[in-house]
Design a protein around this motif. Structure first.
Motif: not given
Length: 256
Positions: A38-62
């Motif tokens: 799939i084309q998404q990182e699922v945990i990042d999309e979950l994080a959008r639901a609680v307004g924490l996308y930036d924090k979670v995405a930064a950890i995911t990318e690292a």
């Protein structure tokens, strides 16, 4: 070699002749899920639901790049999951309907592999509700992913992983590849592993052929082979099949 490929916009994969011939025999193909099937990182999309996308995405990318302090996948996973406390469990159906898109060529690649008699699996550091959906949608044989604790009374995620459930980190992916191969009497040299992150490198290394698909730079450098293209179906070219052969097999295969 990398300069040659860049200058001429080509992909070069060098394989031993014996391995190339083995691809004509059905084997086991295992895939990462996020940013591969799939084309998404699922945990990042979950994080959008609680307004924490930036924090979670930064950890995911690292973590995907294998950078400290997130080289320990389990630690980074638990840190990200903890941020998801309170996400409604209806998020899974929402993601399936509105967010998740399959990588171009993913459906056709699995169809062709099934025509050839290959066993297929998704081995994901993501989460089992979506991994099972991907399995059923594409017609895969196996799905393994992480399990999240839910509060059934409030229908929310608790921000925890299910105790004692195996964490699908790099070592576990390698173990699962070898186990699935053994369960199906398939020697490791007749397996392929496709992924994009640092936690896919161990399974790529133990497979007969490991393929880094549109992977992070550090992963491309460490992977046995790399494929940078738009369609996942191009994996079939690495296995030695022409466009005409692939088209013929797709004609034989019903849509899942």
């Amino acid at each position: 070699m990398q300069a040659l490929q860049k200058n001429h916009q080509i992909e070069v994969v060098v394989q031993p002749g014996e391995l190339y011939q083995l691809h004509r025999t059905p084997g086991l193909a295992v895939f990462d899920m996020d940013s591969t099937l799939i084309q998404q990182e699922v945990i990042d999309e979950l994080a959008r639901a609680v307004g924490l996308y930036d924090k979670v995405a930064a950890i995911t990318e690292a973590a995907m790049r294998g950078e400290a302090p997130y080289t320990d996948f389990e630690a980074s996973l638990r840190a990200r999951v903890a941020l998801l406390e309170g996400v409604p469990t209806s998020i899974w159906e929402q993601l399936k309907a509105d967010t998740i898109t399959f990588t171009p060529g993913a459906r056709d690649l699995i169809r062709v592999l099934k025509v050839l008699g290959w066993k297929t699996a998704v081995l994901s550091g993501g989460f089992i509700p979506l991994a099972n959906w991907v399995k059923e949608t594409l017609g895969l044989d196996y799905a393994h992913a992480n399990h999240l604790v839910t509060d059934s009374d409030r229908n929310i995620l608790t921000g925890e992983l299910v105790p004692k459930a195996p964490i699908i980190h790099a070592e576990r992916k390698r173990e699962l590849l070898l186990k699935l191969a053994a369960d199906n009497n398939i020697p490791p040299e007749r397996t392929i592993a496709v992924g994009d992150g640092s936690n896919d490198l161990l399974m790529m290394g133990v497979a007969g052929l490991g393929i880094a698909f549109n992977a992070k730079p550090k992963v491309q450098q460490a992977a046995p082979s790399r494929l940078n293209c738009q369609s996942l179906l191009d994996v079939m070219h690495i296995l030695g099949f022409s466009d005409n052969e692939v088209d013929g097999m797709l004609e034989k295969s019903p849509q899942p």
